[in-house]
Scaffold this motif. Structure first.
Motif, mmCIF file in Angstrom:
data_model
loop_
_atom_site.group_PDB
_atom_site.id
_atom_site.type_symbol
_atom_site.label_atom_id
_atom_site.label_comp_id
_atom_site.label_asym_id
_atom_site.label_seq_id
_atom_site.Cartn_x
_atom_site.Cartn_y
_atom_site.Cartn_z
ATOM 1 N N VAL A 74 0.851 -1.195 0.000
ATOM 2 C CA VAL A 74 0.000 0.000 0.000
ATOM 3 C C VAL A 74 0.889 1.249 0.000
ATOM 4 C CG1 VAL A 74 -1.989 -1.062 1.128
ATOM 5 C CG2 VAL A 74 -0.179 -0.081 2.530
ATOM 6 N N THR A 75 0.280 2.369 -0.354
ATOM 7 C CA THR A 75 1.063 3.604 -0.389
ATOM 8 C C THR A 75 0.391 4.686 0.446
ATOM 9 O OG1 THR A 75 -0.102 4.375 -2.357
ATOM 10 C CG2 THR A 75 1.982 3.211 -2.713
ATOM 11 N N CYS A 78 3.638 11.266 0.578
ATOM 12 C CA CYS A 78 4.725 11.885 1.345
ATOM 13 C C CYS A 78 4.422 13.363 1.536
ATOM 14 C CB CYS A 78 6.043 11.777 0.586
ATOM 15 S SG CYS A 78 6.766 10.159 0.642
ATOM 16 N N ASN A 79 5.067 13.944 2.515
ATOM 17 C CA ASN A 79 4.876 15.372 2.787
ATOM 18 C C ASN A 79 5.212 16.249 1.597
ATOM 19 O OD1 ASN A 79 3.999 15.049 5.301
ATOM 20 N ND2 ASN A 79 5.923 15.588 6.316
ATOM 21 N N TYR A 80 6.302 15.896 0.934
ATOM 22 C CA TYR A 80 6.790 16.771 -0.124
ATOM 23 C C TYR A 80 6.590 16.132 -1.489
ATOM 24 C CZ TYR A 80 8.796 18.858 4.000
ATOM 25 O OH TYR A 80 8.951 19.427 5.224
ATOM 26 N N GLY A 81 5.444 15.501 -1.662
ATOM 27 C CA GLY A 81 5.141 14.869 -2.943
ATOM 28 C C GLY A 81 5.661 13.449 -2.989
ATOM 29 N N GLY A 82 5.245 12.736 -4.003
ATOM 30 C CA GLY A 82 5.644 11.336 -4.124
ATOM 31 C C GLY A 82 4.854 10.473 -3.157
ATOM 32 N N LYS A 83 5.223 9.233 -3.059
ATOM 33 C CA LYS A 83 4.520 8.339 -2.139
ATOM 34 C C LYS A 83 5.481 7.389 -1.463
ATOM 35 C CE LYS A 83 3.020 5.833 -6.232
ATOM 36 N NZ LYS A 83 1.906 5.397 -7.046
ATOM 37 N N ARG A 84 5.000 6.866 -0.354
ATOM 38 C CA ARG A 84 5.783 5.953 0.439
ATOM 39 C C ARG A 84 5.119 4.574 0.382
ATOM 40 N NH1 ARG A 84 9.147 7.006 4.825
ATOM 41 N NH2 ARG A 84 8.675 9.194 4.573
ATOM 42 N N ASN A 88 1.410 -4.688 4.000
ATOM 43 C CA ASN A 88 0.447 -5.106 5.008
ATOM 44 C C ASN A 88 0.934 -6.475 5.455
ATOM 45 O OD1 ASN A 88 -1.243 -2.911 4.975
ATOM 46 N ND2 ASN A 88 -2.650 -3.799 3.482
ATOM 47 N N CYS A 89 1.201 -6.610 6.735
ATOM 48 C CA CYS A 89 1.699 -7.897 7.226
ATOM 49 C C CYS A 89 0.722 -9.006 6.801
ATOM 50 C CB CYS A 89 1.842 -7.860 8.750
ATOM 51 S SG CYS A 89 2.122 -9.480 9.474
#
Ligand SMILES: [Zn+2]
Length: 199
Positions: A74-75, A78-84, A88-89
């Motif tokens: 899952v994503t 991010c604060n400054y654009g993009g994604k993290r 999911n276990c």
């Protein structure tokens, strides 16, 4: 003395942030993921994966048994654009950055009852759990891996007094968990005969 808890240092792990950096989640397809020995970079273990649209299928043989199962990816923005990227276990569905191999399965640290060291970190766990509960209640975005919080905003409709009380409790737990974390680190260094250079 019998060990009831495993140590993270002993386990192979999958890190969603590292996999994202290696573009595993861009597009899709099958490939292998390898673990290498420090200096020699010699591969000592590897698994096969197939990624497709938020689903990471892991395939590997462990203890002479064939394993193949799906890990949801899952994503979050991010604060400054993009994604993290997060996993999911596969056991408890908790959103985590890292999964650890133990007893032939990649699960989260909690499911494997793993500690950062042989010292039981129950205190650390319980303060963190309390802290995360408050963060969830306040709908704060946070980074579980680095325990940094931001966007400390009051949810709409919540009384100021309630909000202030929760923030106060949260900050208290955060301070405590940092203290336990440092204590665990010192215990680890002591056990290995190491001394932090700032001592
Ligand atoms: Zn889990």
């Amino acid at each position: 003395m019998e060990k009831t808890h495993g140590q993270i240092e002993d386990c192979l792990s999958l890190d969603s942030r590292v996999m994202a950096r290696y573009k595993v989640f861009d597009g899709g397809g099958s490939n292998s993921w390898a673990w290498r020995k420090g200096k020699s970079q010699e591969v000592f273990s590897s698994i096969t994966y197939h990624y497709d649209n938020g689903g990471l299928v892991l395939s590997y043989t462990c203890n002479e048994q064939q394993h193949r199962y799906l890990v949801d990816v899952v994503t979050t923005p991010c604060n400054y654009g993009g994604k993290r990227y997060w996993f999911n276990c596969p056991k408890c569905s908790k959103r985590v950055a890292k999964l650890y191999l133990r007893n032939s399965m990649f699960f989260c640290r909690t499911c494997h009852k793993l500690n950062y060291s042989t010292q039981q970190s129950c205190k650390l766990e319980s303060t963190r759990v309390g802290m995360y509960k408050i963060r969830n209640k306040l709908n704060w975005q946070y980074d579980t891996a680095f325990m940094k919080s931001w966007h400390k905003l009051k949810p709409k409709g919540m009384h100021h007094s309630t909000y202030n009380r929760l923030v106060q409790r949260h900050d208290e737990l955060e301070r405590k968990s940092e203290q336990y974390c440092i204590a665990n680190f010192h215990a680890f260094m002591n056990r290995h005969g190491l001394k932090p250079s700032w001592d």
